[in-house]
Design a protein around this motif. Structure first.
Motif, short mmCIF file in Angstrom:
data_model
loop_
_atom_site.label_atom_id
_atom_site.label_comp_id
_atom_site.label_asym_id
_atom_site.label_seq_id
_atom_site.Cartn_x
_atom_site.Cartn_y
_atom_site.Cartn_z
N VAL A 109 -3.67 -8.63 -5.12
CA VAL A 109 -1.64 -7.88 -5.68
C VAL A 109 -2.50 -7.86 -6.20
O VAL A 109 -1.84 -9.23 -7.04
CB VAL A 109 -0.73 -7.78 -4.86
N ALA A 110 -3.08 -7.13 -7.77
CA ALA A 110 -3.32 -6.72 -8.64
C ALA A 110 -2.41 -6.48 -9.81
O ALA A 110 -2.38 -7.38 -10.75
CB ALA A 110 -5.04 -6.60 -9.06
N ALA B 95 10.11 -11.51 -13.16
CA ALA B 95 9.52 -12.32 -12.00
C ALA B 95 8.73 -12.12 -11.66
O ALA B 95 7.47 -13.73 -11.90
CB ALA B 95 10.61 -12.74 -10.51
N PHE B 96 7.49 -10.21 -11.69
CA PHE B 96 6.40 -11.15 -11.55
C PHE B 96 5.55 -11.30 -12.43
O PHE B 96 4.57 -12.14 -12.49
CB PHE B 96 5.78 -9.31 -11.45
N ILE C 235 1.56 -11.74 -13.05
CA ILE C 235 1.16 -10.74 -12.41
C ILE C 235 1.63 -9.43 -13.52
O ILE C 235 2.63 -9.75 -13.87
CB ILE C 235 1.58 -10.83 -10.97
N PRO C 236 0.49 -8.73 -14.00
CA PRO C 236 0.94 -7.63 -14.89
C PRO C 236 2.08 -6.67 -13.09
O PRO C 236 2.04 -6.50 -12.33
CB PRO C 236 -0.43 -6.42 -14.53
N ALA D 229 0.76 5.15 -9.39
CA ALA D 229 -0.64 5.79 -9.33
C ALA D 229 -1.11 4.00 -9.82
O ALA D 229 -1.52 2.85 -10.62
CB ALA D 229 -1.46 7.04 -9.73
N GLY D 230 -2.15 3.76 -8.78
CA GLY D 230 -3.67 2.45 -9.21
C GLY D 230 -2.71 1.22 -8.54
O GLY D 230 -2.83 0.18 -8.58
N ALA D 231 -0.73 0.61 -8.27
CA ALA D 231 -1.07 -0.18 -8.02
C ALA D 231 -0.30 -0.32 -6.48
O ALA D 231 -1.32 -0.17 -6.18
CB ALA D 231 0.97 -0.23 -8.07
N ASP D 232 -1.16 -1.97 -6.37
CA ASP D 232 -0.84 -3.12 -4.75
C ASP D 232 -0.12 -2.66 -3.98
O ASP D 232 0.09 -3.06 -2.86
CB ASP D 232 -1.51 -3.99 -5.29
#
Length: 696
Positions: free
Chosen positions: A294-295, A312-313, A318-319, A372-375
């Motif tokens: 998970v990037a 929290a992220f 984490i971006p 779009a593009g999220a893990d």
């Protein structure tokens, strides 16, 4: 030497290494090996001194807690440390990883402590309801001063390598070859007369102002000490260092340790320790299952929950893209997040640089396409099932390959998963408010959730410094489902004759920080009112208060009055009149209700619902339920969680009282659950269920 302690002479120095995976716990074999090695090195004329280290990720993580309650096996840890102190040659601890509890106490028996950059030192016993039992409250004040020592032991926090050196707990930080540095220190000590060891030193205790500094630190702990006997014992044991020679102080420390070890509150805290670690093991997960990478994360909704989840992220590095439907809502959310960070900077708990870095990891976007593009996508929109199903259906194609998670508090994850073409990627990640602070994360495994998706959610929870607990799909999952039973009884107690203050007092006396009605006023009574109106629910007293415009602190009146913006409520004659009116309308004859009945009717139905949750397989272990309540609802840790508390009371007693209240009130929801009745009849316990599951 063979076994978990190895002995090798290198260049005239005995290198003693502990290797007892996974954490180098001080088992009987380790203790025996250390004592034998120390005596062997002391008697060998070819050995100039000792380096003591550990293999693996830790130095020595502490005592073997599984030995608690079992007959002692010699040598004791005190005997091991005495052997190190009796050695006529210098002894240097090479601490590359964690030196916690008994591990730090072993290091205190050495002449010096050299730490690597990843070392962590601490005395965490307070979190298990006990105090250090092998000199932690006696040698530490002689090394760093009693004021620092009592703070270290009473907090249970870990100290970094650099901080350990700064406070005098370690002698030096070595970035390179730690064993080589420790050998060099041995040679330096061997070349001159050994400095006095901690067993005969008291200069830190006799220094001007030392006693005053300690008493000031002890005074700060007085409030905690009134509620936590282990804190009171730590304070007194450190105080004994001023007044007793080491041997007498050690005897007093050991007496405190034995007394606390057998205290029910200590047993509860040890249960919490093991339950939290057990919760990290996902039942039914195939061996070798690997979490996905998970990037980047997308969070849908910039409100209170969405903003807290995004923080929290970002706090974990984490971006995250926070997504809203309108620019104004997005800007409000981002401004709220920035303000929370700014407040932390002002208070000194966050640096300006960290503030800027975390805000730099949060990107705001309008429109679902930004996912779009999220893990991983975490949905945190309104609690409306049809809305969530619509969103998940759209995400199916917008974020292909992403894990799709809902932050719902109680809605059906299976229904959301069915709105996609890949239900194996759908699960629940139920954060608790405020999401950037609260530690619990309920990870909801849906019917078709894949092992990889489940493992990923749990792993992400750990990275966010949360305590993840895997639960199944049902209305309210574990925490809110049980809370609903308590809320139901709190409402009915008001109808039958109790006052809001009496109900709240029952829970604060039990150990909760706030009662349900004070908490409701703080959160706002209109929240539950809206949900009840949307779902057809009813809470006659709560509804009547809302209809009267009493919405809680925001309107300066709820279950209590809040005159002139006061944060603490005062009892209200208007509220009492509203409650009595509801009772009359419902045809309920009001009566005096004892505090015991109030407490039992708030707590026992939760236990009963926990039994149903276990029967249905919504929670895998009784301890998982306890962890949910400890970290999500601030259940008092010294009571161990609702299921442990039930065992401590005796299940027969709980079942008997529930049956009596069901007959008294006509409330069938109070009848003992089948599992509770079965265990009560057999003389069993919820802990016994856990043991049986392990055996299976």
């Amino acid at each position: 030497m063979t076994g978990p302690v190895t002995y090798q002479v290198e260049d005239g120095i005995a290198v003693i290494m502990v290797e007892n995976p996974p954490v180098n716990a001080l088992s009987a074999a380790v203790r025996g090996g250390l004592k034998e090695a120390a005596e062997r090195a002391g008697a060998d004329p070819a050995v100039a001194g000792i380096v003591l280290g550990g293999r693996g990720s830790t130095f020595i993580a502490g005592a073997d807690i599984t030995e608690f309650g079992k007959p002692p096996v010699p040598p004791s840890l005190n005997e091991v440390i005495a052997a190190l102190e009796a050695c006529p040659k210098p002894v240097v601890a090479a601490i590359h990883g964690a030196a916690l509890g008994g591990g730090l106490e072993v290091a205190l028996g050495c002449d010096a402590r050299i730490v690597g950059p990843r070392a962590q030192l601490g005395l965490p016993e307070v979190k298990l309801g006990i105090l250090p039992g092998a000199g932690g409250t006696q040698r530490t004040p002689r090394l760093i001063g009693a004021d620092k020592a009592v703070a270290l032991a009473a907090s249970g926090d870990k100290v970094s390598a650099s901080d350990a050196v700064a406070m005098g707990l370690a002698d030096a930080l070595e970035e390179g070859d730690l064993i080589a540095a420790a050998k060099a220190k041995v040679r330096a000590l061997a070349a001159a007369p050994l400095p006095p060891r901690l067993n005969v030193r008291d200069d830190r205790l006799t220094a001007p102002g030392a006693r005053e500094a300690f008493e000031a630190a002890a005074q700060k702990l007085a409030k905690r000490a009134a509620e936590e006997p282990q804190v009171a014992a730590i304070v007194q044991s450190v105080r004994n260092a001023f007044e007793m020679p080491l041997e007498q102080g050690l005897a007093g420390e050991r007496a405190f340790f034995t007394q606390l070890r057998d205290d029910p509150r200590s047993l509860a805290l040890r249960h919490v320790f093991f339950a939290e670690r057990a919760a990290a093991h996902i039942p039914g997960l195939p061996r070798g299952t690997q979490p996905r990478k998970v990037a980047r994360v997308a969070v849908l909704g910039a409100g209170t929950m969405g903003g807290g989840i995004s923080m929290a992220f970002a706090n974990a590095g984490i971006p995250v893209t926070i997504i809203e439907t309108e620019t104004a809502a997005l800007e409000r959310g981002l401004k709220r997040i920035d303000g929370i960070y700014a407040t932390s900077v002002k208070r000194g708990s966050l640096s300006a640089e960290a503030h800027a870095k975390r805000m730099g990891l949060i990107e705001g976007k309008v429109g679902l396409e930004a996912a779009a593009g999220a893990d991983l996508v975490v949905e945190a929109v309104f609690e409306e099932l049809e809305l969530k199903k619509e969103i998940f259906g759209k995400l199916d194609s917008i974020a292909p390959g992403a894990i799709l998670a809902s932050n719902t508090s109680y809605l059906d994850i299976n229904a959301m998963a069915a709105a996609t073409s890949r239900p194996q990627d759908v699960l629940g990640m139920h954060f608790f408010s405020p999401a950037n602070v609260m530690k619990l994360l309920e990870v909801v495994r849906a019917e078709k959730t894949s092992p990889e998706a489940l493992a990923t959610a749990v792993e992400i929870g750990k990275k966010l410094a949360k305590v993840p607990v895997v639960v199944g799909v049902c209305h309210g999952f574990v925490g809110n489902r049980m809370l609903a039973r308590r809320t139901q009884q709190a409402e009915r107690l008001l109808q039958e004759g109790a006052t809001p203050a009496q109900v709240d007092k029952a829970l604060t006396d039990f150990g909760f920080r706030m009662g349900p009605f004070a908490m409701g006023d703080l959160a706002g009574l209109d929240i539950g009112w809206r949900i009840r109106k949307a779902t057809g629910g009813s809470a006659p007293v709560a509804d009547a208060l809302c209809e009267a415009g009493r919405l809680g602190q925001k309107t300066a009146k709820g279950y209590y009055d809040y005159p002139e913006g006061a944060r603490a409520g005062v009892e209200s004659a208007e509220v009492q009149g509203i409650i009595e009116g509801v009772s009359q309308k419902l045809g309920i004859q009001r009566r005096e209700i004892s505090q015991q009945e109030i407490a039992e009717r708030l707590i026992y139905p939760m236990i009963n619902e926990g039994a149903r949750i276990l029967e249905e397989g919504i929670a895998a272990r009784p301890g998982d339920i306890d962890v949910v309540w400890l970290y999500g609802y601030n259940w008092p840790a010294w009571r161990g969680g609702p299921m442990h508390h039930a065992d401590a009371l005796g299940l027969a007693h709980v079942a008997e009282r529930l049956a009596a209240y069901a007959a008294q009130t006509g409330d069938d929801s109070l009848k003992p659950a089948p599992l509770l009745s079965k265990l009560a009849a057999e003389g069993g316990s919820f802990a016994g269920l856990k043991a049986e599951a392990k055996a299976a």
